[in-house]
Enzyme design. Structure first.
Site, mmCIF file in Angstrom:
data_model
loop_
_atom_site.group_PDB
_atom_site.id
_atom_site.type_symbol
_atom_site.label_atom_id
_atom_site.label_comp_id
_atom_site.label_asym_id
_atom_site.label_seq_id
_atom_site.Cartn_x
_atom_site.Cartn_y
_atom_site.Cartn_z
ATOM 1 N N GLY A 24 0.842 -1.192 0.000
ATOM 2 C CA GLY A 24 0.000 0.000 0.000
ATOM 3 C C GLY A 24 0.870 1.232 0.000
ATOM 4 O O GLY A 24 2.050 1.157 0.332
ATOM 5 N N GLU A 27 4.263 -10.925 -6.387
ATOM 6 C CA GLU A 27 3.232 -11.019 -7.422
ATOM 7 C C GLU A 27 3.645 -10.375 -8.740
ATOM 8 O O GLU A 27 3.001 -10.570 -9.763
ATOM 9 C CB GLU A 27 1.925 -10.374 -6.917
ATOM 10 C CG GLU A 27 1.949 -8.858 -6.744
ATOM 11 C CD GLU A 27 2.566 -8.378 -5.419
ATOM 12 O OE1 GLU A 27 3.360 -9.136 -4.827
ATOM 13 O OE2 GLU A 27 2.268 -7.236 -5.005
#
Ligand code: XMP
Length: 516
Positions: free
Chosen positions: A55, A171
């Site tokens: 984030g 990812e």
């Protein structure tokens, strides 16, 4: 659904959806929830493990995402990624500080704990993708260092509490062994099963739709595109002809599309289809309109009226319609519930599904959990024709946003011809499936040309071809010169009314994909 699932709590990273995709690529269902989700909402997903995403914030920011630290106490395996690692460190008694400079890009990481199951089958020197400002400096009690960069913490773990975290982004493709790391977490640590397959999805979705709709009737607005078609086929499988599909010719479809789509949907897929030729109605409403947003509104509103009329008629015939099928996809669902603020509206995208609440229909959205490529996999499993599954996205307002200036039947016909040539030549060159969108745009610019011995004064057509993942950003495609040459000479020679072809070499941003 009784499949294994992994819950991803979204702290606002641009990569959160990618985590879900990487896990689903392993045939394990994963779902993104806002980081503010309650423990009950998380439990409702029956997760086998939890991932805390990255984030943009610092844990010390006053507006740092307010996740409940109790997610670390749910007795489920937890993997923190980037901000997730800092969240864990901060809330379990360690210390995070603002790094002198932001670390962004490739980094080299050494694995310190070589026995850690999270790093199984991975080398000890990793090339990874970093994107963070803060860093952990003191580990929480019970945690140990599992990986490091030259001068910072890159991984921590407390296997007893079943919490692992990495500072880098597994990812992202740039992290070479990222998929192995996620596999290790999902299969070795969470013990999830690879049971998220198209066949399983189809079976359980069809059963769920059957139960939901019972003996009711449903309607569906079809565009001929992949999402609405796959959604309709699934519902048709569940309730048969109690689903009526409506396909509207809004006068700004592609050449022959009204007939091609009917053939595909009715003859090939056996759907119960009502095709409405409302082209005259739309074109007369569009006469004189030049502003792009007004064009969208006119088409959106008119569509709703036509669809409303049809729905009333079908309702009368069937004794009542209560359900509306929509091809909503997962990214739309995440977008509307994400922790990020609403992004500025650059263009209002009226999809054919955007119908009024006044219709009082209950929604069936069988694709709510799927990404676009997963929809194609499902469609393939349903044996749907490839030309539906591979069709490039086509905007709801159709050619209207590709005819700059006023829309007249003459201009629509010109663009239909040009568009048809572009698609045909791109397909012939074997490029259609690699390109996100490729199309022609009719400009309201006339220029002088010469044909034979004759002076011409006719319209200009622009060709646009872009690569994109999701339509949010795009790069123009360097189409081979010979393809451009054939397209240009065919358009100018075959279409009376266009005498000049230009190629659009603008990326998005700063351009948009459509010209309007
Ligand atoms: P832009 O032009 O905004 O396009 O870069 C991004 C993607 O959205 C499609 N698009 C639309 N789709 N209704 C739609 O259903 C619209 O009004 C609309 N405008 C743009 C565009 O084709 C591209 O895929």
């Amino acid at each position: 659904m009784d499949t294994s699932s992994i819950v991803i709590l979204d702290f606002g990273s641009q990569y959160t959806q990618l985590i879900a995709r990487r896990i689903r690529e392993q045939n394990v269902f994963s779902v993104v929830l806002p980081c503010t989700a309650s423990l009950d909402e998380i439990r409702a997903q029956k997760p086998m493990g939890i991932i805390l995403s990255g984030g943009p914030c610092s844990v010390y920011d006053s507006d740092a995402p307010a996740a409940n630290p109790a997610v670390l106490e749910m007795n489920l395996p937890v993997l923190g990624i980037c901000y997730g690692l800092q969240f864990i460190t901060h809330h379990l008694g360690g210390k995070v500080r603002s790094a002198d400079k932001r670390e962004y890009g490739n980094a080299e990481v050494s694995v310190v704990d070589k026995e850690l199951p999270l790093f199984a089958d991975m080398p000890t020197d990793l090339t990874v993708w970093m994107s963070h400002g803060d860093e952990a400096i003191d580990l929480p009690p019970g945690f140990h260092l599992t990986a490091k960069t030259a001068n910072a913490v890159a991984g921590i773990a407390n296997p007893e509490r079943r919490i692992w975290a990495v500072q880098f982004h597994p990812e992202v493709h740039h992290t070479k062994q990222g998929t192995t790391l996620l596999r290790n977490f999902v299969f070795n640590l969470c013990k999830a099963k690879a049971d998220w397959t198209p066949a399983h999805f189809i079976e359980s979705t069809v059963a769920a739709i059957r139960e939901k709709i019972g003996d009711g009737h449903a309607i569906c607005a079809l565009s001929g595109g992949v999402d609405s078609s796959v959604a309709a086929v699934l519902v048709h499988k569940a309730i048969g002809d109690r689903l009526t599909c409506v396909f509207v010719d809004n006068g700004v479809l592609r050449k022959n599309e009204f007939f091609k789509v009917q053939d595909n949907l009715r003859s090939k897929l056996g759907l119960n289809l009502v095709a409405v030729d409302a082209s005259t109605r739309f074109l007369s409403k569009l006469a004189g309109v030049t502003d792009p947003e007004t064009k969208r509104k006119v088409i959106g509103n008119e569509f709703i009226e036509v669809f409303d009329d049809e729905a009333a008629r079908i309702s009368q015939q069937t004794g009542g319609v209560d359900w509306l099928v929509q091809g909503t996809l997962y990214p739309d669902v995440i977008e509307s519930s994400s922790v990020k603020g609403p992004s500025q509206t650059i263009k209002s995208h009226h999809n054919v599904g955007g119908l009024p609440e006044t219709m009082k229909l209950k929604l069936v959205e069988p694709l709510r959990d799927l990404f676009k490529d997963e929809v194609r996999r499902i469609g393939r499993d349903l044996k749907m024709p490839e030309d539906i599954l591979q069709r490039q996205p086509f905007p709801g307002p159709g050619l209207a946003v590709r005819i700059l200036g006023e829309i007249t039947p003459e201009r629509v016909a010109l663009l239909q011809e040009a568009d048809d040539i572009v698609v045909e030549e791109i397909k012939k060159a074997g490029l259609y499936q690699q390109i996100w969108q490729s199309f022609a745009v009719l400009l309201p610019v006339k220029s002088v040309g010469v044909m034979g011995d004759q002076r011409t004064y006719a319209y200009t057509c622009a060709i646009r071809a872009v690569h994109s993942e999701d339509g949010m950003t795009a790069d123009w495609v360097p189409l081979p010169y010979d393809v451009l040459k054939t397209i240009s000479s065919r358009i100018v020679n075959e279409i009376h009314g266009i005498n000049r072809v230009v190629y659009d070499i603008t990326s998005k941003p700063p351009g948009t994909i459509e010209w309007e």
